[in-house]
Design an enzyme around this catalytic site. Structure first.
Site, PDB file in Angstrom:
ATOM      1  N   ASP A 258       6.507  -7.758  -5.081  1.00  0.00           N
ATOM      2  CA  ASP A 258       5.500  -7.112  -4.240  1.00  0.00           C
ATOM      3  C   ASP A 258       4.656  -8.107  -3.455  1.00  0.00           C
ATOM      4  O   ASP A 258       4.528  -9.272  -3.833  1.00  0.00           O
ATOM      5  CB  ASP A 258       4.536  -6.297  -5.126  1.00  0.00           C
ATOM      6  CG  ASP A 258       5.140  -4.959  -5.519  1.00  0.00           C
ATOM      7  OD1 ASP A 258       6.365  -4.803  -5.371  1.00  0.00           O
ATOM      8  OD2 ASP A 258       4.383  -4.093  -5.995  1.00  0.00           O
ATOM      9  N   ASP A 259       4.076  -7.578  -2.396  1.00  0.00           N
ATOM     10  CA  ASP A 259       2.961  -8.181  -1.655  1.00  0.00           C
ATOM     11  C   ASP A 259       3.342  -9.221  -0.606  1.00  0.00           C
ATOM     12  O   ASP A 259       2.477  -9.742   0.085  1.00  0.00           O
ATOM     13  CB  ASP A 259       1.906  -8.820  -2.597  1.00  0.00           C
ATOM     14  CG  ASP A 259       1.213  -7.783  -3.455  1.00  0.00           C
ATOM     15  OD1 ASP A 259       1.535  -6.589  -3.295  1.00  0.00           O
ATOM     16  OD2 ASP A 259       0.371  -8.164  -4.287  1.00  0.00           O
ATOM     17  N   HIS A 309       5.199  -1.383   1.375  1.00  0.00           N
ATOM     18  CA  HIS A 309       4.067  -1.554   0.458  1.00  0.00           C
ATOM     19  C   HIS A 309       2.762  -1.369   1.240  1.00  0.00           C
ATOM     20  O   HIS A 309       1.773  -2.036   0.935  1.00  0.00           O
ATOM     21  CB  HIS A 309       4.150  -2.937  -0.199  1.00  0.00           C
ATOM     22  CG  HIS A 309       3.302  -3.103  -1.436  1.00  0.00           C
ATOM     23  ND1 HIS A 309       3.163  -2.123  -2.390  1.00  0.00           N
ATOM     24  CD2 HIS A 309       2.545  -4.149  -1.875  1.00  0.00           C
ATOM     25  CE1 HIS A 309       2.356  -2.561  -3.357  1.00  0.00           C
ATOM     26  NE2 HIS A 309       1.962  -3.783  -3.065  1.00  0.00           N
ATOM     27  N   HIS A 313      -2.469  -3.116   2.449  1.00  0.00           N
ATOM     28  CA  HIS A 313      -2.655  -3.259   1.015  1.00  0.00           C
ATOM     29  C   HIS A 313      -4.012  -2.749   0.545  1.00  0.00           C
ATOM     30  O   HIS A 313      -4.659  -3.335  -0.321  1.00  0.00           O
ATOM     31  CB  HIS A 313      -2.431  -4.700   0.541  1.00  0.00           C
ATOM     32  CG  HIS A 313      -1.979  -4.774  -0.892  1.00  0.00           C
ATOM     33  ND1 HIS A 313      -2.842  -4.767  -1.948  1.00  0.00           N
ATOM     34  CD2 HIS A 313      -0.743  -4.808  -1.437  1.00  0.00           C
ATOM     35  CE1 HIS A 313      -2.157  -4.818  -3.075  1.00  0.00           C
ATOM     36  NE2 HIS A 313      -0.876  -4.839  -2.798  1.00  0.00           N
ATOM     37  N   HIS A 400       5.519 -10.474  -8.455  1.00  0.00           N
ATOM     38  CA  HIS A 400       4.870 -10.690  -7.162  1.00  0.00           C
ATOM     39  C   HIS A 400       5.356 -11.996  -6.547  1.00  0.00           C
ATOM     40  O   HIS A 400       5.364 -13.025  -7.236  1.00  0.00           O
ATOM     41  CB  HIS A 400       3.348 -10.704  -7.331  1.00  0.00           C
ATOM     42  CG  HIS A 400       2.781  -9.360  -7.711  1.00  0.00           C
ATOM     43  ND1 HIS A 400       2.779  -8.899  -9.008  1.00  0.00           N
ATOM     44  CD2 HIS A 400       2.241  -8.364  -6.956  1.00  0.00           C
ATOM     45  CE1 HIS A 400       2.236  -7.683  -9.036  1.00  0.00           C
ATOM     46  NE2 HIS A 400       1.907  -7.339  -7.808  1.00  0.00           N
TER      47      HIS A 400
HETATM   48 ZN    ZN Z   1       0.628  -4.944  -4.197  1.00  0.00          ZN
END
Ligand code: ZN
Length: 447
Positions: A258-259, A309, A313, A400
């Site tokens: 993620d991210d 995503h 955020h 992540h």
């Molecule tokens: Zn995230």
């Protein structure tokens, strides 16, 4: 190749009947066969030769006759123009009043082209009174219109499939299967067709070129709907090859990151995955994707899944429905624009979701079942043992991109789980093997 030869023979026959000329270009034919041996694309040289050939014939236009814009999306009126150059159209056979499309008046530069595709039944409007000028053609749209033009020359018994055929629209799946079975569409190297992606000029002309290696005119005989396999229909049972046969009865697990993308860390994650030959799923934010577009493209080129995503955020649960839609759709648009691939699944930031947001999302919502909370200063040993001690069939692991401990843990996790008999898959593969996923529904694992 057998099928392809038959197709070419039929089409050459059609060209002769249509009063065209038979001038087989053997040099080009060789280039085309070489191109067919690759999964999707041909070599850049063969591509530009092919596009140049269709430009010379008048099917492709360019502003200055040099740049044929192979990667530009095809708009509906452009598809009409291109198809009108190959459709044998005798206007006296058609008893018609002026077209009823409000966006294609008689003074429109596209009027004559739209007339050809509309009266032959190859393209309908997006509504009975709107043709859809300015709207992008998707890959499934392209399959449907090209199938309509060439249906009479294809083997109706040859059907193929793609990993993501289930995502295509009910009116398009049958045409895609027939074009696949006849070797006209190849999909991507990961076995997907990506039906909802925009079709590029290169892709559209490549399909056309496989149908008709020598430019000419085709008499359109629309297919009998009864002969188009309907993959939604259970009777008669569609003949679909199971593209997931090798994954059934396997212990499956999905690694997700993620991210990202991050300038330095995401490429390191990709290096680790590539060294192990494992595909993962990257849930990216739109704003970071804008900052590091090359990394987004690398993710896709190396066969990983690109997923949504959100754009900024921020937690979606506190936002208006309109903002939620923007966060999701704008990110899908951006990721598609950058990589050519439209995300199919969403993971909301922080996993925050409520019923209203889920409904607004319009995509399957993918959470996780194993979370070592790697962002909280965990060591790579901790992450490895947390993940490997919990891993069960169908789990989704959350890591992540920017966490160095996770990057170091990744190859160790892969080796340990491989030894335990796990097969690493992307989220889309997991979904496809385990019965599909619905928009607005939240999933934590796929047992
Ligand atoms: Zn995230």
């Amino acid at each position: 190749m057998q099928i392809k030869k038959t197709v070419i023979a039929s089409i050459l026959f059609a060209v002769i009947c249509a009063g065209g000329f038979l001038a087989a270009d053997t040099a080009y034919a060789d280039a085309a066969s070489a191109a067919d041996s690759t999964a999707y694309d041909s070599t850049p040289d063969a591509n530009s030769m092919m596009m140049r050939k269709w430009a010379d014939y008048g099917t492709l236009l360019s502003d200055d006759n040099s740049d044929l814009n192979p990667n530009a999306p095809v708009l509906r009126e452009e598809a009409a123009r291109m198809l009108s150059t190959i459709i044998l159209f005798r206007s006296e056979r058609y008893n018609y009043s002026p077209l009823a499309f409000s966006d294609v008046g008689e003074d429109s530069p596209y009027y004559e082209h739209v007339k050809v595709v509309a009266l032959t039944g190859v393209m309908n409007g997006i509504r009975s009174d709107v043709f859809g000028v300015g709207q992008v053609m998707t890959r499934e749209d392209a399959a449907v219109v090209l199938y309509r033009v060439f249906a009479a020359y294809l083997d109706a018994k040859s059907v193929g499939s793609f990993n993501d055929l289930w995502q295509s629209s009910s009116w398009a799946g049958g045409s895609i299967m027939l074009l696949a079975g006849n070797g006209i569409v190849h999909g991507y190297s990961d076995g997907r067709f990506r039906p909802h992606n925009a079709v590029t000029r290169l892709e559209f002309v490549l399909m056309l070129d496989r149908l008709m290696p020598t430019p000419g005119k085709v008499r359109v005989v629309l297919p009998d709907p009864k002969n188009i396999p309907d993959f939604d229909r259970t009777d008669p049972k569609p003949v679909v090859v199971d593209p997931y046969a090798h994954l059934r009865d396997k212990k499956l697990i999905a690694l997700t990151f993620d991210d990202g993308p991050f300038r330095e860390q995401t490429p390191r994650v990709l290096d680790e995955l590539s060294a192990k030959g494992v595909k993962a799923t990257f849930f990216m934010t739109g704003n970071r994707a804008q900052a590091w577009p090359d990394t987004v493209r690398r993710v896709v080129n190396e066969g990983h899944q690109l997923a949504n995503h959100s754009y900024s955020h921020k937690s979606l649960t506190g936002m208006s429905a309109e903002s939620v839609k923007w966060e999701i759709n704008h990110t899908n648009d951006l990721l598609e624009e950058i990589s050519g691939v439209r995300p199919t699944v969403l993971r909301p930031p922080f996993g925050s979701i409520n019923a209203r947001t889920a409904e607004t999302a319009g995509m399957p919502i993918i959470m996780w079942s194993i979370d070592p909370q790697d962002w909280d200063g965990k060591t790579s040993d901790y992450i490895v043992s947390f993940v490997t001690s919990r891993a069960r069939d169908g789990d989704i692991i959350l890591l992540h991109d920017p966490v160095s401990a996770s990057i170091r843990a990744t190859p160790v996790i892969i080796d340990m789980l491989h030894r335990e008999g796990f097969t690493f898959v992307t989220v889309d593969e997991l979904i496809a093997v385990r019965g599909g996923a619905e928009n607005g529904t939240v999933y934590y694992r796929f047992r």
